[in-house]
Scaffold this active site. Structure first.
Site, PDB file in Angstrom:
ATOM      1  N   GLN A   1     -33.273  12.506 -11.719  1.00 18.50           N
ATOM      2  CA  GLN A   1     -34.493  11.481 -11.075  1.00 18.50           C
ATOM      3  C   GLN A   1     -34.356  11.045 -10.465  1.00 18.50           C
ATOM      4  OE1 GLN A   1     -35.513   8.363 -12.389  1.00 18.50           O
ATOM      5  NE2 GLN A   1     -37.398   8.310 -11.296  1.00 18.50           N
TER       6      GLN A   1
ATOM      7  N   CYS B   1       0.610  -0.826  -0.138  1.00 16.91           N
ATOM      8  CA  CYS B   1       0.434  -0.167  -0.331  1.00 16.91           C
ATOM      9  C   CYS B   1       1.089   1.473  -0.170  1.00 16.91           C
ATOM     10  CB  CYS B   1      -0.836   0.319   1.652  1.00 16.91           C
ATOM     11  SG  CYS B   1      -1.897   1.331   1.729  1.00 16.91           S
TER      12      CYS B   1
ATOM     13  N   HIS C   1      -4.553   0.011   7.947  1.00 15.13           N
ATOM     14  CA  HIS C   1      -4.922  -0.097   6.657  1.00 15.13           C
ATOM     15  C   HIS C   1      -6.204  -0.539   6.869  1.00 15.13           C
ATOM     16  CE1 HIS C   1      -4.844  -1.103   1.994  1.00 15.13           C
ATOM     17  NE2 HIS C   1      -4.588  -1.936   2.446  1.00 15.13           N
TER      18      HIS C   1
ATOM     19  N   SER D   1      -8.621   5.191  -5.754  1.00 14.35           N
ATOM     20  CA  SER D   1      -7.663   4.365  -5.982  1.00 14.35           C
ATOM     21  C   SER D   1      -6.873   3.969  -5.273  1.00 14.35           C
ATOM     22  CB  SER D   1      -6.869   5.547  -7.120  1.00 14.35           C
ATOM     23  OG  SER D   1      -6.138   6.331  -6.126  1.00 14.35           O
TER      24      SER D   1
ATOM     25  N   HIS E   1      -6.766   2.521   1.360  1.00 17.97           N
ATOM     26  CA  HIS E   1      -6.000   2.756   2.629  1.00 17.97           C
ATOM     27  C   HIS E   1      -7.449   4.101   2.505  1.00 17.97           C
ATOM     28  CE1 HIS E   1      -3.525   2.775   6.247  1.00 17.97           C
ATOM     29  NE2 HIS E   1      -3.614   4.363   6.271  1.00 17.97           N
TER      30      HIS E   1
ATOM     31  N   TYR F   1     -31.342   9.996 -18.522  1.00 14.12           N
ATOM     32  CA  TYR F   1     -32.873  11.221 -18.860  1.00 14.12           C
ATOM     33  C   TYR F   1     -32.174  12.135 -18.038  1.00 14.12           C
ATOM     34  CZ  TYR F   1     -36.648  13.788 -17.524  1.00 14.12           C
ATOM     35  OH  TYR F   1     -36.977  15.066 -17.005  1.00 14.12           O
TER      36      TYR F   1
ATOM     37  N   ASN G   1     -13.597  10.230  -1.299  1.00  9.21           N
ATOM     38  CA  ASN G   1     -14.228   9.542  -2.145  1.00  9.21           C
ATOM     39  C   ASN G   1     -14.239   7.790  -1.353  1.00  9.21           C
ATOM     40  OD1 ASN G   1     -14.947  10.781  -4.070  1.00  9.21           O
ATOM     41  ND2 ASN G   1     -12.542  10.959  -5.039  1.00  9.21           N
TER      42      ASN G   1
ATOM     43  N   GLN H   1      -8.407  14.036   0.998  1.00  8.76           N
ATOM     44  CA  GLN H   1      -8.093  15.041   0.020  1.00  8.76           C
ATOM     45  C   GLN H   1      -8.928  16.434   0.394  1.00  8.76           C
ATOM     46  OE1 GLN H   1      -6.923  14.076  -4.655  1.00  8.76           O
ATOM     47  NE2 GLN H   1      -8.612  12.336  -3.953  1.00  8.76           N
TER      48      GLN H   1
ATOM     49  N   CYS I   1       0.502   3.260   3.800  1.00  8.49           N
ATOM     50  CA  CYS I   1       0.755   2.515   5.236  1.00  8.49           C
ATOM     51  C   CYS I   1       1.870   3.478   5.605  1.00  8.49           C
ATOM     52  CB  CYS I   1       0.674   1.217   5.098  1.00  8.49           C
ATOM     53  SG  CYS I   1      -0.768   0.399   5.062  1.00  8.49           S
TER      54      CYS I   1
ATOM     55  N   HIS J   1      -8.871   7.512   2.969  1.00  9.67           N
ATOM     56  CA  HIS J   1      -8.157   8.353   3.479  1.00  9.67           C
ATOM     57  C   HIS J   1      -8.984   9.544   2.617  1.00  9.67           C
ATOM     58  CE1 HIS J   1      -7.282   6.576  -1.484  1.00  9.67           C
ATOM     59  NE2 HIS J   1      -7.718   8.093  -0.991  1.00  9.67           N
TER      60      HIS J   1
END
Length: 347
Positions: A323, A50, A113, A161, A164, A316, A153, A168, A53, A166
């Site tokens: 919607q 990772c 992690h 991506s 771990h 749509y 995210n 931003q 980490c 995190h």
């Protein structure tokens, strides 16, 4: 009489002035669309491969310190760069582009992690809130920065991506589109009434108590009346403050508790690590004072019917207007039903 649970209708987003189409009768339709495999969220305490980490090397060769709580660094692959020259391109008024400066940072929420916010202790989340406040203050000292976006995210489906835990921070020289829209609506209301738009909206929601999920000393979590995403929520500070920099120690601790409880409720809906994009909206910096701005935080999760059925904007929604099928009230009821003890503790 308009029946919100039966009749198609439009709801206005107070923060943007835009509308969402609500079609509650469609929630009864059978699902024969995409069903995805559930991705295992079991991860090791430490992953030697990772990039985030402690002690590991990142993609650019930089070695992380042996940190024990949270860790902040400038993104090795930043979307915005501080040394971008100030240039404008325009060709016959038809092809237009402007350079954009910025600073992008990554915050590893925990040295572990295998943890996400709902599985962290309140004190550990409070440390993250402290970093948000400290980094906001540091970045705002750059006179050319106009806006600071703090966000997370969670989950690969939301473009994360690295698993771990995190978040931003992107600080930039121009105020982004969504923030401009929200700022205009809040300023217009404040100039007319000399009160906060979200403050008055919050008072009405608390009075009706139809979409409230969490109500504590300093914050309220609710499903906004105009929600677009299936289990979208909004955290609003009870005190009218403009940025995270204004929060007291008590408010920061309460925000940590609020984030833990909300994300636990999310995970408990479908007994999975609930993906989402979440972020604060707060007043721009280094410009005119915007008294109408009221700090709030959006959560946009894509899960709809189960851990395997997701809902994104398509067809749509992309070509006409957003919607949704389940109503904000139905989503709020399901969130309110959830335990505040994480489901993994009962396994």
């Amino acid at each position: 009489m308009l029946n919100f649970s039966e009749h198609p209708h439009r709801r206005k987003n107070l923060l943007t002035g835009e509308y969402v189409l609500v079609s509650p009768h469609r929630s009864k339709r059978p699902w024969q669309g995409q069903v995805e495999d559930v991705i295992s969220t079991e991860r090791p305490f430490y992953d030697p491969d990772c990039y985030l980490c402690p002690g590991n090397k990142r993609a650019d060769g930089t070695q992380n310190p042996e940190y024990t709580d949270s860790f902040v660094f400038v993104n090795d692959f930043s979307a915005l760069l501080a040394d971008t020259p100030n240039e404008v391109y325009d060709e016959e008024g038809l092809l237009h582009a402007e350079s954009e400066r910025g600073i992008c940072k990554v915050i590893a929420f925990s040295s572990r992690h295998d943890l996400t916010l709902p599985e962290m202790e309140v004190g550990e989340i409070k440390s993250v809130v402290d970093i948000w406040q400290r980094e906001f203050e540091i970045l705002a000292k750059h006179e050319w920065i106009r806006y600071i976006q703090i966000f997370e995210n969670k989950g690969s489906v939301m473009g994360c991506s690295n698993p771990h835990p995190h978040g931003q921070i992107w600080a930039q020289g121009l105020v982004p589109v969504e923030v401009v829209k929200e700022g205009e609506q809040q300023s217009k209301y404040f100039n007319k009434h000399q009160r906060s738009l979200l403050g008055d909206y919050l008072a009405l929601e608390l009075k009706k108590n139809e979409r409230i999920i969490i109500d504590n000393d300093y914050f309220v979590v609710l499903v906004p009346f105009w929600a677009v995403w299936p289990y979208e929520t909004l955290i609003i500070s009870k005190r009218h403050v403009t940025t995270v920099l204004d929060f007291t120690e008590n408010e920061k601790m309460d925000l940590a508790k609020t984030l833990q409880e909300l994300t636990i409720r999310y995970d408990n809906i479908f007994k999975t690590s609930f993906p989402y994009s979440a972020g604060m909206h707060q007043a721009p910096v280094n410009g005119e004072k915007l008294d109408g701005w009221h700090w709030h935080m959006h959560f946009y999760p894509p899960l709809l019917r189960s851990a395997t059925v997701k809902k994104f904007m398509v067809g749509y929604e992309m070509l006409a207007t957003p919607q949704r099928d389940i109503t904000a009230e139905q989503a709020a009821d399901l969130l309110k039903e959830q335990s505040t003890t994480h489901y993994k503790k009962n396994l």
